[in-house]
Design a protein around this motif. Structure first.
Motif, short mmCIF file in Angstrom:
data_model
loop_
_atom_site.label_atom_id
_atom_site.label_comp_id
_atom_site.label_asym_id
_atom_site.label_seq_id
_atom_site.Cartn_x
_atom_site.Cartn_y
_atom_site.Cartn_z
N VAL A 127 0.85 -1.19 0.00
CA VAL A 127 0.00 0.00 0.00
C VAL A 127 0.89 1.24 0.00
CG1 VAL A 127 -1.72 1.30 1.32
CG2 VAL A 127 -1.91 -1.19 1.15
N GLU A 128 2.00 1.18 0.74
CA GLU A 128 2.91 2.32 0.81
C GLU A 128 3.51 2.65 -0.56
OE1 GLU A 128 2.03 0.66 4.58
OE2 GLU A 128 3.04 -0.37 2.93
N ASP A 129 3.89 1.62 -1.32
CA ASP A 129 4.41 1.85 -2.67
C ASP A 129 3.34 2.50 -3.54
OD1 ASP A 129 6.91 0.83 -2.13
OD2 ASP A 129 6.74 -0.89 -3.48
N ARG A 130 2.13 1.98 -3.44
CA ARG A 130 1.03 2.53 -4.24
C ARG A 130 0.78 3.99 -3.87
NH1 ARG A 130 -4.94 2.35 -3.70
NH2 ARG A 130 -4.38 3.22 -1.67
N ASP A 131 0.70 4.26 -2.58
CA ASP A 131 0.44 5.63 -2.13
C ASP A 131 1.58 6.58 -2.50
OD1 ASP A 131 -1.96 4.72 -1.15
OD2 ASP A 131 -1.35 4.77 0.96
N GLY A 132 2.81 6.07 -2.51
CA GLY A 132 3.96 6.88 -2.92
C GLY A 132 3.88 7.27 -4.39
N MET A 133 3.48 6.32 -5.23
CA MET A 133 3.34 6.61 -6.67
C MET A 133 2.21 7.60 -6.90
SD MET A 133 4.52 5.65 -9.78
CE MET A 133 4.82 3.94 -10.09
N VAL A 134 1.12 7.44 -6.19
CA VAL A 134 0.00 8.37 -6.32
C VAL A 134 0.44 9.77 -5.90
CG1 VAL A 134 -2.30 8.95 -5.42
CG2 VAL A 134 -1.78 6.60 -6.10
N ALA A 135 1.16 9.88 -4.77
CA ALA A 135 1.62 11.17 -4.27
C ALA A 135 2.63 11.82 -5.22
CB ALA A 135 2.25 11.01 -2.89
N ALA A 136 3.34 11.00 -6.00
CA ALA A 136 4.34 11.53 -6.94
C ALA A 136 3.72 12.07 -8.23
CB ALA A 136 5.36 10.44 -7.27
N GLY A 137 2.38 11.98 -8.35
CA GLY A 137 1.73 12.55 -9.52
C GLY A 137 1.25 11.55 -10.54
N MET A 138 1.03 10.33 -10.13
CA MET A 138 0.60 9.28 -11.06
C MET A 138 -0.65 9.67 -11.85
SD MET A 138 -0.62 5.44 -10.10
CE MET A 138 -0.89 4.22 -11.37
N GLU A 139 -1.63 10.24 -11.18
CA GLU A 139 -2.89 10.56 -11.85
C GLU A 139 -2.69 11.62 -12.92
OE1 GLU A 139 -7.55 11.50 -10.77
OE2 GLU A 139 -6.14 11.10 -9.16
N SER A 140 -1.93 12.64 -12.63
CA SER A 140 -1.67 13.70 -13.60
C SER A 140 -0.88 13.16 -14.80
CB SER A 140 -0.89 14.84 -12.94
OG SER A 140 -0.49 15.78 -13.90
N GLY A 141 0.14 12.37 -14.52
CA GLY A 141 0.93 11.77 -15.59
C GLY A 141 0.11 10.84 -16.46
N THR A 142 -0.75 10.05 -15.83
CA THR A 142 -1.62 9.15 -16.58
C THR A 142 -2.56 9.94 -17.48
OG1 THR A 142 -1.50 7.45 -14.87
CG2 THR A 142 -3.40 7.38 -16.33
N THR A 143 -3.13 10.99 -16.95
CA THR A 143 -4.04 11.83 -17.74
C THR A 143 -3.33 12.39 -18.96
OG1 THR A 143 -5.33 12.41 -15.78
CG2 THR A 143 -5.52 13.87 -17.68
N GLN A 144 -2.13 12.92 -18.76
CA GLN A 144 -1.37 13.48 -19.88
C GLN A 144 -1.05 12.42 -20.92
OE1 GLN A 144 2.00 16.09 -18.94
NE2 GLN A 144 1.13 16.38 -16.89
N SER A 145 -0.60 11.26 -20.48
CA SER A 145 -0.24 10.19 -21.40
C SER A 145 -1.45 9.69 -22.19
CB SER A 145 0.39 9.01 -20.65
OG SER A 145 1.68 9.34 -20.20
N LEU A 146 -2.56 9.47 -21.50
CA LEU A 146 -3.74 8.94 -22.20
C LEU A 146 -4.37 9.98 -23.12
CD1 LEU A 146 -5.31 6.60 -19.50
CD2 LEU A 146 -3.80 6.02 -21.42
N ASP A 147 -4.28 11.26 -22.78
CA ASP A 147 -4.74 12.31 -23.71
C ASP A 147 -3.88 12.28 -24.98
OD1 ASP A 147 -6.72 13.13 -21.97
OD2 ASP A 147 -5.68 14.97 -21.35
N ALA A 148 -2.57 12.11 -24.81
CA ALA A 148 -1.67 12.04 -25.96
C ALA A 148 -1.91 10.75 -26.76
CB ALA A 148 -0.22 12.14 -25.51
N LEU A 149 -2.21 9.65 -26.06
CA LEU A 149 -2.54 8.40 -26.76
C LEU A 149 -3.78 8.59 -27.62
CD1 LEU A 149 -2.11 5.40 -27.36
CD2 LEU A 149 -3.32 4.88 -25.22
N GLU A 150 -4.75 9.31 -27.11
CA GLU A 150 -5.97 9.60 -27.88
C GLU A 150 -5.61 10.32 -29.19
OE1 GLU A 150 -9.72 9.77 -29.25
OE2 GLU A 150 -9.33 8.87 -27.30
#
Length: 157
Positions: A127-150
């Motif tokens: 859970v700590e690894d997951r929460d660390g990735m989320v805190a590092a900006g995972m959601e923002s990075g995912t949004t940017q990548s998937l918008d570019a994939l579109e």
């Protein structure tokens, strides 16, 4: 408008991401796995992604390097465990800046008429690894990548 969903439930070791694309799943899979297209969408908008390798087959490996405007480089790598075109891709993911924190990703592509539903489930070691990735900006990075994939997918249709 994106229908992106990022599901982060408290106390769990996983993140589930869902989004649909206005293209057949064969086209989305191609954009997700061919190096010339990967470099166009993977990573943050302000970085340049260099595909060092993308041997998309069971047992094959991948490594991408994001180059930031200030010259900094951020590398990621993993191994493909299962490749079932155009429906599934299972791989590990590790940021070389924090070695030893490996997660397992299962990417699924489902046909919905002329559209494709993309779902990825990322399972972390803790859970700590997951929460660390989320805190590092995972959601923002995912949004940017998937918008570019579109954008890449739209150009291929």
């Amino acid at each position: 408008m994106s229908d992106l969903q990022v599901i982060i439930e408290p106390g769990r070791q996983d993140v589930v991401i869902k989004r649909s694309f206005d293209a057949p799943r064969e086209t989305v899979f191609r954009a997700m796995t061919e190096p010339e297209y990967l470099a166009r969408w993977w990573g943050l908008r302000e970085t340049e992604t260099v595909v060092d390798r993308a041997d998309v087959r069971p047992g094959g490996s991948w490594r991408f390097v994001e180059k930031a405007p200030d010259g900094a480089e951020y590398a990621f790598h993993g191994v493909y465990h299962d490749v079932a075109a155009p429906e599934r891709l299972v791989q590990t993911f590790e940021f070389e800046g924090t070695p030893g924190h490996v997660l397992l990703e299962t990417h699924r592509l489902e046909s919905e008429g002329s559209r494709t539903l993309y779902t990825v489930r990322s399972v972390f070691q803790s859970v700590e690894d997951r929460d660390g990735m989320v805190a590092a900006g995972m959601e923002s990075g995912t949004t940017q990548s998937l918008d570019a994939l579109e954008e890449v997918v739209a150009a291929l249709v």
